[in-house]
Design a protein around this motif. Structure first.
Motif, PDB file in Angstrom:
ATOM      1  N   ASN A  46       0.834  -1.211   0.000  1.00  0.00           N
ATOM      2  CA  ASN A  46       0.000   0.000   0.000  1.00  0.00           C
ATOM      3  C   ASN A  46       0.863   1.253   0.000  1.00  0.00           C
ATOM      4  OD1 ASN A  46      -2.474  -1.297  -0.074  1.00  0.00           O
ATOM      5  ND2 ASN A  46      -2.624  -1.425   2.153  1.00  0.00           N
ATOM      6  N   ARG A  47       1.934   1.264   0.795  1.00  0.00           N
ATOM      7  CA  ARG A  47       2.830   2.418   0.809  1.00  0.00           C
ATOM      8  C   ARG A  47       3.499   2.609  -0.551  1.00  0.00           C
ATOM      9  NH1 ARG A  47       4.382   0.277   5.859  1.00  0.00           N
ATOM     10  NH2 ARG A  47       6.313  -0.470   4.920  1.00  0.00           N
ATOM     11  N   ALA A  48       3.930   1.507  -1.164  1.00  0.00           N
ATOM     12  CA  ALA A  48       4.563   1.603  -2.482  1.00  0.00           C
ATOM     13  C   ALA A  48       3.567   2.109  -3.520  1.00  0.00           C
ATOM     14  CB  ALA A  48       5.118   0.241  -2.892  1.00  0.00           C
ATOM     15  N   SER A  49       2.344   1.620  -3.450  1.00  0.00           N
ATOM     16  CA  SER A  49       1.311   2.054  -4.385  1.00  0.00           C
ATOM     17  C   SER A  49       1.030   3.544  -4.231  1.00  0.00           C
ATOM     18  CB  SER A  49       0.036   1.244  -4.146  1.00  0.00           C
ATOM     19  OG  SER A  49      -1.022   1.739  -4.911  1.00  0.00           O
ATOM     20  N   THR A  50       0.955   3.997  -3.001  1.00  0.00           N
ATOM     21  CA  THR A  50       0.714   5.419  -2.739  1.00  0.00           C
ATOM     22  C   THR A  50       1.864   6.261  -3.271  1.00  0.00           C
ATOM     23  OG1 THR A  50      -0.542   4.856  -0.764  1.00  0.00           O
ATOM     24  CG2 THR A  50       0.283   7.111  -0.921  1.00  0.00           C
ATOM     25  N   CYS A  51       3.075   5.780  -3.081  1.00  0.00           N
ATOM     26  CA  CYS A  51       4.248   6.513  -3.561  1.00  0.00           C
ATOM     27  C   CYS A  51       4.245   6.604  -5.086  1.00  0.00           C
ATOM     28  CB  CYS A  51       5.518   5.817  -3.066  1.00  0.00           C
ATOM     29  SG  CYS A  51       7.038   6.636  -3.559  1.00  0.00           S
ATOM     30  N   VAL A  52       3.973   5.500  -5.749  1.00  0.00           N
ATOM     31  CA  VAL A  52       3.938   5.486  -7.211  1.00  0.00           C
ATOM     32  C   VAL A  52       2.801   6.363  -7.713  1.00  0.00           C
ATOM     33  CG1 VAL A  52       3.483   4.030  -9.228  1.00  0.00           C
ATOM     34  CG2 VAL A  52       5.048   3.249  -7.447  1.00  0.00           C
ATOM     35  N   ASP A  53       1.652   6.293  -7.069  1.00  0.00           N
ATOM     36  CA  ASP A  53       0.494   7.078  -7.479  1.00  0.00           C
ATOM     37  C   ASP A  53       0.767   8.570  -7.332  1.00  0.00           C
ATOM     38  OD1 ASP A  53      -2.187   7.374  -8.392  1.00  0.00           O
ATOM     39  OD2 ASP A  53      -2.778   7.807  -6.325  1.00  0.00           O
ATOM     40  N   SER A  54       1.372   8.967  -6.224  1.00  0.00           N
ATOM     41  CA  SER A  54       1.635  10.399  -6.015  1.00  0.00           C
ATOM     42  C   SER A  54       2.683  10.891  -7.008  1.00  0.00           C
ATOM     43  CB  SER A  54       2.088  10.658  -4.580  1.00  0.00           C
ATOM     44  OG  SER A  54       3.330  10.041  -4.329  1.00  0.00           O
ATOM     45  N   ARG A  55       3.654  10.050  -7.337  1.00  0.00           N
ATOM     46  CA  ARG A  55       4.668  10.435  -8.321  1.00  0.00           C
ATOM     47  C   ARG A  55       4.043  10.556  -9.714  1.00  0.00           C
ATOM     48  NH1 ARG A  55       8.697  13.494  -9.416  1.00  0.00           N
ATOM     49  NH2 ARG A  55       9.942  12.679 -11.094  1.00  0.00           N
TER      50      ARG A  55
END
Length: 68
Positions: A46-55
């Protein structure tokens, strides 16, 4: 009656009960570890997904600002 007394003195069943208890404890520990590990992996994803999404959103804004 003699058979009943012999059954009461027989301790081979105690070993089976002890093995069953050990198996239950080890199984519980494995289940708890699997649940904990699953939660940790899920949180990391979930943290990785959020990071990729925000980028991705930031890149999209830069492209719009640049006129592309």
């Amino acid at each position: 009656m003699k058979t009943l007394i012999n059954l009461m003195k027989d301790e081979s069943g105690a070993s089976a009960a002890e093995y069953a208890l050990i198996l239950a404890i080890v199984g519980s520990i494995i289940a708890i570890a699997a649940i904990t590990l699953g939660n940790a992996v899920g949180n990391a994803m979930n943290r990785a997904s959020t990071c990729v999404d925000s980028r991705t959103r930031a890149d999209t804004k830069e492209i719009r600002l640049a006129g592309g």
